[in-house]
Write an enzyme that holds these catalytic residues in place. Structure first.
Site, PDB file in Angstrom:
ATOM      1  N   LYS A 571       0.689  -1.017  -0.158  1.00 44.69           N
ATOM      2  CA  LYS A 571      -0.172   0.118   0.061  1.00 44.69           C
ATOM      3  C   LYS A 571       0.927   1.117   0.169  1.00 44.69           C
ATOM      4  O   LYS A 571       1.930   1.319   0.860  1.00 44.69           O
ATOM      5  CB  LYS A 571      -0.858   0.005   1.176  1.00 44.69           C
ATOM      6  CG  LYS A 571      -2.333  -0.634   1.311  1.00 44.69           C
ATOM      7  CD  LYS A 571      -2.930  -0.207   2.423  1.00 44.69           C
ATOM      8  CE  LYS A 571      -4.209  -0.820   2.368  1.00 44.69           C
ATOM      9  NZ  LYS A 571      -5.158  -0.451   3.828  1.00 44.69           N
ATOM     10  N   ASP A 668     -15.201  -0.917   9.362  1.00 43.69           N
ATOM     11  CA  ASP A 668     -15.190  -0.884   8.050  1.00 43.69           C
ATOM     12  C   ASP A 668     -15.268  -2.112   7.230  1.00 43.69           C
ATOM     13  O   ASP A 668     -14.481  -2.384   6.437  1.00 43.69           O
ATOM     14  CB  ASP A 668     -14.149  -0.001   7.304  1.00 43.69           C
ATOM     15  CG  ASP A 668     -14.383   0.406   5.955  1.00 43.69           C
ATOM     16  OD1 ASP A 668     -15.840   0.526   5.638  1.00 43.69           O
ATOM     17  OD2 ASP A 668     -13.632   0.692   5.160  1.00 43.69           O
TER      18      ASP A 668
END
Length: 861
Positions: A571, A668
């Site tokens: 990432k 989430d």
């Protein structure tokens, strides 16, 4: 015309043959009922050929109501073993048993009103009922009289409260629990009572008695010879018990049967109206039923008498004790002999603790052996590979609390609490219970000499260490400037993968903001490697487009390969990301401390200049949504794979909520944040929005609501209030998505507004199967998929009070509880637009639902 004369001898022989034929016909009619015949109340009956069983009308003791039943013919005391119209007795003596025009057996009242029917699907109405020698009433075609294999209906397949030798208790693990035996309501009322009995096929099959929906007793697992939890069987004084388990048929169905040793004995197993299972044998000399066995026989055989992680031992004072390594959950109640609360671990397992707790144990978890045990309930039978052991399988699963390797069953593991455990005086099995290292005998039972030796050696090393610190104090000042003590180098060149700048302060090489440097340096104690930016650039081919896996709110994600051929996912924080820095810090600090097979593993991070990167294990099958919502790939996820994914996500959340030291709320959870490894095992990812609670903290409030439309719980979207129940809501939405193959937001412009509303509409109308993904409807286990949808509906209820926690969710998914609670209608639409959310929050400043509904950073991994 010739006249034929017959002698008296001829006349006698002809008459004898005629009478013999009549006698044969009469005997045949005594045990069969043909169409057009009837058995009337008042003395008519069928009697088996061996004259042991009789069928007719009877009244229970102390009752004037009439029932059709089967009982023992030559025993004066009527002992019913089967009752037809147990729910609908006849109040007068005008009842009739006959064969109806459709071929079914029917019981009629005096006015020919049917009160009971065999209600079978019959191809031909030319049927005959026969009472066989083992007490089975068989309805078949006239050409197959008594043939149980071709029978349309038989009483052995529709029992009441009695099991007879020759009966078969069929079961199938795909169908779940079967409870064919139901007690009478009272001694004089045959209507169904509070107790039932049957087979629980989950794990190793076993017999279970229920009191309504609650377990009252169980036999223990079948090991191909005995039921391991029945004391006289566990002692193994005699291996001929009569019970047998068949091999699976083409549909996977099996059955238990019982063949008595002496066929002349009158033997029966009776589920009594007050909740006992008795094995009875007729004693001709005393003219009564002699009790051979009774279950439950004592308190220790009452289901889970000592609570979870408790052990019961007969003739012990007190009967209950905690397993070694466990202490009473409520000491006061335990001392008052109320053991129902059970026990809890004294020291948490190593894999369930955060790294800050590592000092509590000096070594890895281990196992302690306990002999003579009735094995716990809710086992999982695991197939082992050639080089695998049961111990290794258990150690690889952080949720595994014990294992047993039982001959005739194989490897059994327990991933939940250890429930209903008993210690036998004779027999039983060895249970290997997982304990923290400090609880193992080798570290707790040291001799005085060993303690003195350790103290002397320890003192010597303390003095030596202090002298070395003083002697090399100058060099230590230089070493303190280096963030890590070692580097990892490439096999092909001298480029360090984890770069340690010589003689430079930590914050000089890692030139990011001071607060993030401080946080990440704290995590270094958890052995989180700091990767060199150049090595990551080389691994990803300088972050080339062909290595790009996806793009999300955090930034792009790239595939890479380290020098050891290890594949990684990187990432890279985007300079345009408004939330990336906070997410980066949160994810590094949180996920570095978590270890679970259903959580994605963080391999390391990199902070250099303006660059901030997270390095993860690579997931070759990318994310769940790439399969679930792609019409071309949906069929690759059959129901079996989907259920494994559901279970894995549930266990991962359970670890976050309960088994890690600090309760962690993900906030989430969605399909794009579930990654799939090579074997399609799920791993929860993206902890950028997660929050950590203290041990006694249960909920929190925020003015910054972050998450994804459709998955947010009502209390979180409207009030900023989040807890473990917020994740439960998200899990419920995700579960409905997995079952339906539809996105939760795909109904936004329909009358239902979202998937939850659509699912509720189908649920309410009894059309739940219409929700199931068409690509799996024909291959799925209907009972299992309906149970999953039911659990999903419980999870998405508006009020947190009614939602189950993840421990209960896992139990409902895996234990096949007979009846689940009825969900309440969800009325809140979590997919409202941002203006609606802002108004409910009171101000635009308090709302920060900044993630898009599309794929986030992990969407294409």
């Amino acid at each position: 015309m010739n006249k034929i004369c017959k002698s008296p001898v001829e006349v006698f022989l002809l008459s004898f043959c005629f009478l013999a034929c009549l006698f044969v016909c009469f005997c045949h009619a005594a045990n069969t009922l043909e169409k057009g015949q009837s058995i009337k109340d008042g003395g008519d009956a069928l009697i088996s050929t061996n004259e042991i069983f009789k069928l007719g009308f009877f009244s229970p003791e102390d009752s004037n109501l009439r029932y059709v039943g089967i009982w023992y013919n030559k025993i004066e005391l009527i002992t019913p073993v089967w009752v037809a119209n147990r729910d609908t007795p006849i109040s007068n003596g005008n009842g009739t048993l006959t064969i109806d025009k459709d071929g079914n057996l029917v019981v009629l009242e005096g006015n020919n009103t049917p009160v009971w029917s065999s209600n079978a699907s019959i191809e031909s109405n030319n049927t005959v009922a026969m009472l066989s020698n083992d007490g089975n009433l068989v309805l078949s075609s006239s050409g197959d009289i008594g043939n149980t294999e071709k029978a349309y209906w038989q009483s052995f397949d529709n029992p009441t409260d009695t099991f007879l030798p020759g009966m078969r208790i069929k079961f199938n693990s795909r169908i779940g629990k079967i409870r064919p035996y139901t007690s009478w309501k009272s001694a004089s009322d045959p209507s169904p009572g509070n107790y039932s009995m049957g087979v629980d096929p989950e794990g190793a099959p076993q017999m279970v008695m229920w009191e309504q929906l609650k377990r009252r007793w169980r036999s223990g697992q079948w090991d191909s010879q005995i039921f391991t939890g029945v004391p006289f069987m566990a002692a193994r004084t005699n291996f001929i018990y009569g019970f047998k388990l068949s091999t699976p048929d083409a549909n996977g169905s099996m059955y238990f049967s019982y063949n008595q040793i002496n066929p002349s004995d009158l033997l029966r197993f009776h589920l009594t109206w007050d909740g006992f299972q008795k094995q009875l044998k007729w004693d001709e000399s005393n003219k009564n039923w002699a009790q051979m066995e009774m279950e439950p026989l004592n308190d220790c055989e009452v289901y889970n008498f000592c609570g979870n992680f408790g052990v019961c031992k007969v003739n012990s004072s007190p009967e209950c004790s905690c397993m070694e390594g466990f202490v009473p959950k409520d000491g006061d109640q335990w001392n008052m002999r109320n053991w129902s609360g059970g026990c809890v671990r004294r020291i948490e397992l190593q894999c369930r603790r955060n790294t800050s707790e590592a000092g509590l144990s000096d070594g890895a978890d281990g196992f302690k052996d306990f002999d003579g045990m009735k094995l716990p309930d809710f086992d999982t039978v695991v197939s082992l590979g050639k080089s695998e052991t049961c111990k290794e399988i258990c150690l690889q699963n952080c949720s595994c609390n014990a294992y047993a390797d039982v001959e005739g069953i194989g490897c059994m593991i327990w991933v939940g609490d250890l429930i209903d455990v008993q210690n036998f005086d004779d027999g039983g099995n060895t249970l290997h219970i997982r304990l923290a290292h400090a609880e193992l005998g080798s570290s707790r039972e040291l001799s005085n000499a060993a303690i003195i030796s350790i103290a002397v050696v320890g003192s010597f090393f303390v003095v030596l260490s202090l002298w070395l610190l003083w002697r090399f104090r100058g060099k230590l000042r230089t070493m303190r400037k280096v963030p890590l003590s070692s580097c990892c180098y490439s096999k092909t060149d001298d480029t360090p993968i984890m770069d340690v700048s010589k003689n430079e302060e930590f914050s000089t090489d890692l030139s990011g903001p001071a607060d993030i440097i401080m946080d990440v340096s704290e995590v270094n104690g958890a052995d989180l490697p700091m990767f060199n930016f150049n090595s990551i650039s080389i691994a990803t081919n300088n972050f080339s487009e062909e290595n790009k896996l996806g793009q999300g709110g955090f930034g792009p994600v790239y595939r890479g390969k380290l020098p050891g051929e290890q594949e990684i996912a990187v990432k890279r924080l985007s300079n345009k990301s408004l939330q990336g820095l906070e997410e980066f810090k949160n994810e590094v600090i949180l996920i570095a401390k978590l270890q679970h097979r259903n959580l994605v593993r963080l391999l390391g991070c990199c902070i250099q200049g303006e660059e901030r990167l997270l390095v993860y294990e690579y997931m070759p099958n990318k994310s769940l949504d790439s399969f679930l919502f792609d019409p071309a790939r949906q069929a690759l996820l059959d129901w079996k794979k989907r259920f494994v994914i559901i279970e894995g996500i549930a266990r991962g959340l359970l670890y976050l909520h309960r088994d890690s030291r600090l309760r962690i709320i993900h906030r989430d959870l969605k399909a794009s944040n579930i990654l799939l490894d090579q074997e399609m095992n799920p791993k929860i990812s993206d902890f950028g929005m997660a929050r950590m609670f203290g041990g006694n903290q249960h909920e929190a409030n925020t003015i910054k609501v972050v998450g994804t439309y459709g998955y947010m719980s009502p209390e979180y979207a409207m009030e900023g209030l989040f807890s473990v129940k917020s994740d439960v809501y998200s899990f419920g939405v995700l579960l409905l998505e997995i079952a339906s193959g539809k996105r939760c937001t795909s109904f936004r412009f329909s009358e239902f507004n979202n998937l939850v509303g659509y699912a509720w509409a189908l649920w309410k109308e009894g059309r739940t199967m219409e929700l199931v993904d068409p690509s799996i409807q024909d291959s799925c286990s209907q009972s299992q998929v309906l149970r999953c949808i039911h659990v999903g509906m419980l999870c998405v209820q508006d009020s947190t009070m009614y939602r189950p926690n993840m421990a209960n969710v896992v139990l409902m998914l895996e234990s096949q509880t007979p009846t689940l609670e009825t969900p309440r209608q969800p009325t809140f639409a979590s997919t409202r637009n941002s203006v609606d959310v802002a108004r409910s929050m009171g101000t635009h400043d308090t709302m920060d639902i900044s993630l898009s509904e599309g794929k986030d950073t992990w969407a294409s991994m």
